[in-house]
Write a protein that holds these residues in place. Sequence first.
Motif, PDB file in Angstrom:
ATOM      1  N   ILE B 111       6.914 -87.803 -13.497  1.00  0.00           N
ATOM      2  CA  ILE B 111       7.774 -87.853 -12.305  1.00  0.00           C
ATOM      3  C   ILE B 111       9.212 -88.173 -12.701  1.00  0.00           C
ATOM      4  O   ILE B 111      10.073 -88.236 -11.843  1.00  0.00           O
ATOM      5  CB  ILE B 111       7.279 -88.920 -11.289  1.00  0.00           C
ATOM      6  CG1 ILE B 111       7.185 -90.310 -11.926  1.00  0.00           C
ATOM      7  CG2 ILE B 111       5.948 -88.522 -10.678  1.00  0.00           C
ATOM      8  CD1 ILE B 111       6.999 -91.402 -10.891  1.00  0.00           C
ATOM      9  N   ASN B 112       9.450 -88.361 -13.992  1.00  0.00           N
ATOM     10  CA  ASN B 112      10.772 -88.845 -14.387  1.00  0.00           C
ATOM     11  C   ASN B 112      11.727 -87.761 -14.889  1.00  0.00           C
ATOM     12  O   ASN B 112      12.827 -88.043 -15.300  1.00  0.00           O
ATOM     13  CB  ASN B 112      10.637 -89.958 -15.429  1.00  0.00           C
ATOM     14  CG  ASN B 112       9.757 -89.540 -16.583  1.00  0.00           C
ATOM     15  OD1 ASN B 112       9.337 -88.371 -16.633  1.00  0.00           O
ATOM     16  ND2 ASN B 112       9.495 -90.441 -17.511  1.00  0.00           N
ATOM     17  N   LYS B 113      11.272 -86.527 -14.871  1.00  0.00           N
ATOM     18  CA  LYS B 113      12.194 -85.432 -15.248  1.00  0.00           C
ATOM     19  C   LYS B 113      12.659 -84.760 -13.961  1.00  0.00           C
ATOM     20  O   LYS B 113      12.222 -85.113 -12.878  1.00  0.00           O
ATOM     21  CB  LYS B 113      11.451 -84.420 -16.127  1.00  0.00           C
ATOM     22  CG  LYS B 113      10.922 -85.047 -17.401  1.00  0.00           C
ATOM     23  CD  LYS B 113       9.933 -84.125 -18.050  1.00  0.00           C
ATOM     24  CE  LYS B 113       9.231 -84.883 -19.175  1.00  0.00           C
ATOM     25  NZ  LYS B 113       7.920 -84.312 -19.444  1.00  0.00           N
ATOM     26  N   ASN B 114      13.514 -83.750 -14.121  1.00  0.00           N
ATOM     27  CA  ASN B 114      13.816 -83.033 -12.873  1.00  0.00           C
ATOM     28  C   ASN B 114      13.047 -81.728 -12.749  1.00  0.00           C
ATOM     29  O   ASN B 114      13.134 -81.039 -11.754  1.00  0.00           O
ATOM     30  CB  ASN B 114      15.308 -82.858 -12.628  1.00  0.00           C
ATOM     31  CG  ASN B 114      15.984 -82.105 -13.755  1.00  0.00           C
ATOM     32  OD1 ASN B 114      15.298 -81.535 -14.618  1.00  0.00           O
ATOM     33  ND2 ASN B 114      17.302 -82.092 -13.753  1.00  0.00           N
ATOM     34  N   LYS B 115      12.264 -81.382 -13.769  1.00  0.00           N
ATOM     35  CA  LYS B 115      11.328 -80.259 -13.635  1.00  0.00           C
ATOM     36  C   LYS B 115       9.939 -80.765 -14.023  1.00  0.00           C
ATOM     37  O   LYS B 115       9.458 -80.549 -15.124  1.00  0.00           O
ATOM     38  CB  LYS B 115      11.746 -79.092 -14.536  1.00  0.00           C
ATOM     39  CG  LYS B 115      13.026 -78.410 -14.058  1.00  0.00           C
ATOM     40  CD  LYS B 115      13.293 -77.160 -14.856  1.00  0.00           C
ATOM     41  CE  LYS B 115      14.704 -76.614 -14.676  1.00  0.00           C
ATOM     42  NZ  LYS B 115      15.202 -76.507 -13.324  1.00  0.00           N
ATOM     43  N   ASN B 116       9.339 -81.486 -13.089  1.00  0.00           N
ATOM     44  CA  ASN B 116       8.061 -82.148 -13.395  1.00  0.00           C
ATOM     45  C   ASN B 116       6.890 -81.184 -13.305  1.00  0.00           C
ATOM     46  O   ASN B 116       6.836 -80.323 -12.413  1.00  0.00           O
ATOM     47  CB  ASN B 116       7.844 -83.310 -12.440  1.00  0.00           C
ATOM     48  CG  ASN B 116       8.799 -84.448 -12.706  1.00  0.00           C
ATOM     49  OD1 ASN B 116       8.836 -84.982 -13.806  1.00  0.00           O
ATOM     50  ND2 ASN B 116       9.612 -84.766 -11.722  1.00  0.00           N
ATOM     51  N   ILE B 117       5.973 -81.352 -14.222  1.00  0.00           N
ATOM     52  CA  ILE B 117       4.775 -80.502 -14.311  1.00  0.00           C
ATOM     53  C   ILE B 117       3.542 -81.401 -14.273  1.00  0.00           C
ATOM     54  O   ILE B 117       3.534 -82.482 -14.858  1.00  0.00           O
ATOM     55  CB  ILE B 117       4.774 -79.704 -15.640  1.00  0.00           C
ATOM     56  CG1 ILE B 117       5.969 -78.740 -15.715  1.00  0.00           C
ATOM     57  CG2 ILE B 117       3.458 -78.953 -15.845  1.00  0.00           C
ATOM     58  CD1 ILE B 117       5.846 -77.506 -14.862  1.00  0.00           C
ATOM     59  N   ILE B 118       2.498 -80.952 -13.574  1.00  0.00           N
ATOM     60  CA  ILE B 118       1.211 -81.664 -13.597  1.00  0.00           C
ATOM     61  C   ILE B 118       0.196 -80.745 -14.259  1.00  0.00           C
ATOM     62  O   ILE B 118       0.202 -79.534 -14.000  1.00  0.00           O
ATOM     63  CB  ILE B 118       0.742 -81.981 -12.158  1.00  0.00           C
ATOM     64  CG1 ILE B 118       1.764 -82.864 -11.438  1.00  0.00           C
ATOM     65  CG2 ILE B 118      -0.623 -82.658 -12.155  1.00  0.00           C
ATOM     66  CD1 ILE B 118       1.570 -82.933  -9.941  1.00  0.00           C
ATOM     67  N   VAL B 119      -0.656 -81.282 -15.119  1.00  0.00           N
ATOM     68  CA  VAL B 119      -1.714 -80.467 -15.720  1.00  0.00           C
ATOM     69  C   VAL B 119      -3.062 -80.973 -15.200  1.00  0.00           C
ATOM     70  O   VAL B 119      -3.287 -82.182 -15.124  1.00  0.00           O
ATOM     71  CB  VAL B 119      -1.671 -80.537 -17.268  1.00  0.00           C
ATOM     72  CG1 VAL B 119      -2.784 -79.681 -17.871  1.00  0.00           C
ATOM     73  CG2 VAL B 119      -0.325 -80.059 -17.774  1.00  0.00           C
ATOM     74  N   ILE B 120      -3.923 -80.018 -14.828  1.00  0.00           N
ATOM     75  CA  ILE B 120      -5.250 -80.395 -14.315  1.00  0.00           C
ATOM     76  C   ILE B 120      -6.362 -79.815 -15.186  1.00  0.00           C
ATOM     77  O   ILE B 120      -6.108 -78.908 -15.989  1.00  0.00           O
ATOM     78  CB  ILE B 120      -5.438 -79.931 -12.842  1.00  0.00           C
ATOM     79  CG1 ILE B 120      -5.144 -78.430 -12.708  1.00  0.00           C
ATOM     80  CG2 ILE B 120      -4.592 -80.737 -11.902  1.00  0.00           C
ATOM     81  CD1 ILE B 120      -5.571 -77.830 -11.408  1.00  0.00           C
ATOM     82  N   ASN B 121      -7.568 -80.321 -14.988  1.00  0.00           N
ATOM     83  CA  ASN B 121      -8.683 -79.956 -15.871  1.00  0.00           C
ATOM     84  C   ASN B 121      -9.487 -78.745 -15.393  1.00  0.00           C
ATOM     85  O   ASN B 121     -10.638 -78.600 -15.761  1.00  0.00           O
ATOM     86  CB  ASN B 121      -9.604 -81.167 -16.061  1.00  0.00           C
ATOM     87  CG  ASN B 121     -10.324 -81.536 -14.771  1.00  0.00           C
ATOM     88  OD1 ASN B 121      -9.927 -81.094 -13.696  1.00  0.00           O
ATOM     89  ND2 ASN B 121     -11.370 -82.339 -14.872  1.00  0.00           N
ATOM     90  N   LYS B 122      -8.928 -77.931 -14.525  1.00  0.00           N
ATOM     91  CA  LYS B 122      -9.628 -76.714 -14.103  1.00  0.00           C
ATOM     92  C   LYS B 122      -8.734 -75.519 -14.411  1.00  0.00           C
ATOM     93  O   LYS B 122      -7.497 -75.624 -14.333  1.00  0.00           O
ATOM     94  CB  LYS B 122      -9.914 -76.756 -12.592  1.00  0.00           C
ATOM     95  CG  LYS B 122     -10.896 -77.838 -12.164  1.00  0.00           C
ATOM     96  CD  LYS B 122     -12.331 -77.397 -12.356  1.00  0.00           C
ATOM     97  CE  LYS B 122     -13.321 -78.554 -12.204  1.00  0.00           C
ATOM     98  NZ  LYS B 122     -13.496 -79.004 -10.837  1.00  0.00           N
ATOM     99  N   GLY B 123      -9.358 -74.391 -14.770  1.00  0.00           N
ATOM    100  CA  GLY B 123      -8.551 -73.234 -15.125  1.00  0.00           C
ATOM    101  C   GLY B 123      -9.176 -71.944 -14.648  1.00  0.00           C
ATOM    102  O   GLY B 123      -9.917 -71.926 -13.662  1.00  0.00           O
ATOM    103  N   GLU B 124      -8.873 -70.891 -15.395  1.00  0.00           N
ATOM    104  CA  GLU B 124      -9.319 -69.554 -15.031  1.00  0.00           C
ATOM    105  C   GLU B 124     -10.832 -69.503 -14.821  1.00  0.00           C
ATOM    106  O   GLU B 124     -11.323 -68.855 -13.902  1.00  0.00           O
ATOM    107  CB  GLU B 124      -8.931 -68.602 -16.166  1.00  0.00           C
ATOM    108  CG  GLU B 124      -8.746 -67.178 -15.712  1.00  0.00           C
ATOM    109  CD  GLU B 124      -8.223 -66.300 -16.838  1.00  0.00           C
ATOM    110  OE1 GLU B 124      -7.863 -66.841 -17.914  1.00  0.00           O
ATOM    111  OE2 GLU B 124      -8.190 -65.070 -16.645  1.00  0.00           O
ATOM    112  N   PHE B 125     -11.564 -70.204 -15.694  1.00  0.00           N
ATOM    113  CA  PHE B 125     -13.028 -70.165 -15.613  1.00  0.00           C
ATOM    114  C   PHE B 125     -13.548 -70.774 -14.303  1.00  0.00           C
ATOM    115  O   PHE B 125     -14.665 -70.508 -13.889  1.00  0.00           O
ATOM    116  CB  PHE B 125     -13.665 -70.921 -16.791  1.00  0.00           C
ATOM    117  CG  PHE B 125     -13.307 -70.316 -18.124  1.00  0.00           C
ATOM    118  CD1 PHE B 125     -13.116 -68.934 -18.260  1.00  0.00           C
ATOM    119  CD2 PHE B 125     -13.176 -71.120 -19.260  1.00  0.00           C
ATOM    120  CE1 PHE B 125     -12.788 -68.376 -19.495  1.00  0.00           C
ATOM    121  CE2 PHE B 125     -12.846 -70.571 -20.474  1.00  0.00           C
ATOM    122  CZ  PHE B 125     -12.647 -69.198 -20.603  1.00  0.00           C
TER     123      PHE B 125
END
Lengths: 168, 267
Positions: B111-125
């Motif tokens: 949350i401390n950048k100005n282009k924040n990214i979240i990664v989650i444990n679900k994907g294409e599969f």
Amino acid sequence: MNRELAKDIILSLLIVLSQLLIFNHINLFGTVNPFIYVSLFILYKTTYNKTFLILYGFLVGLIIDLSLQTYGTHTLASITVCYLRERIVKYSFGVNSILPLAMIRGTQLTNRVTYFLIIIFLHSFIYFSLIFFNFEFTLTIFLYTLINSIVNFIVIWIVSKLIFEKQK
Amino acid sequence: MQSIINSIVKNRNLIIYLFLSFVTFNYLYNNSSVHYSGFGKVGTFISGSTSSIYSYINSYFNLRQENNKLIEENLELKKIESQFFDISDTKDISNSKIDKTISAKVIFNSINKNKNIIVINKGEFNGITREMGVISSRGVVGIIKNITGNYSSIVSLLNTDLKINAILKNSSTIGSISWNGLDPRIVQLNDIPLSSSIKVGDTIVTGGMSFYFPRGIPIGTIEDYNNTSLEGYYSIDVLIFSDFSSLSNLYILERTDNDEIKSLLNE
């Protein structure tokens, strides 16, 4: 010795019968019912078998319970008193507790009164605790125990005097 | 063996006393209703208190299971909720459906950048595709950006690149949500004309005019606004519902009609 034992058995029967036929029907102040049968445990000779006393207490208590429809309250109070009697005797009479009739003669009056009162109070307390069986009635239990103990003490003291004065 | 017998003989009075007490109590218990209920109360108290201690301790061992169960339950509720929205918003332009929600756990978050990214444990599969909307139990979180087999990255609402269509819940005035990169609790609502009436505390929800979110998913409430702009629009600060510093379970919304709308637009 056998003669003495037979006399004690007859005496026990008489006391139980008098409890059943007379004292069960006496109701002083609406609350007090003299338990003269407690005198059996008080006057049980210190030389007699202590294990037998517990069984004896159970038997007598059961008879009283059956006659009064009290479902084991007398029995439990009786066996507890019988179980603890040895300690009460030692506490009350000290070295004199080896005397077979320490509760009647050969000991100081205060010791004898203490001994009577402890057993009677303990018996009444257990009995009323079981009858009310509720913490809300703690004060009532103590009040009933106190009144009953005083009356019982007077009755049992007189009875013991009557029995042993006669024997003398 | 001898010592056991000796100790029994030595304590015979106590043993007999306890045995007879037991017999008498049994007699009392079975015959007297007062004592029956009295013993019953004691029994209930003991069993109640011991089993509550047991379940208190045991609950710690089942927390993971319990957690998963709650996530599943939330999913079900989200589904029901989406159905509800569909029915109430039938007149709306975006008459889109959420066919499925996929639950996921956050494995990276900033949350401390100005282009924040979240990664989650679900994907294409797991059936995740690009540009799916992501929400938490409290509101909008972001949009799926990149996917691999087992993981996906989300452009967080706290990313200056993201713009989400939003409306004022009360007046349905349309605006757009974006973030200025400063306070991670506050995002900006733009394009609300000065002619519309707003007040602090108004709720902002998604507008439904995008491929990402259906209408009515909560975003936040108006914290502060400024109407001195010369361009004819308010500048509004919105306090977001989702706490981005403690995200853990997210739900990905799958919309089946996106392709249809896209193909229409491309024609």
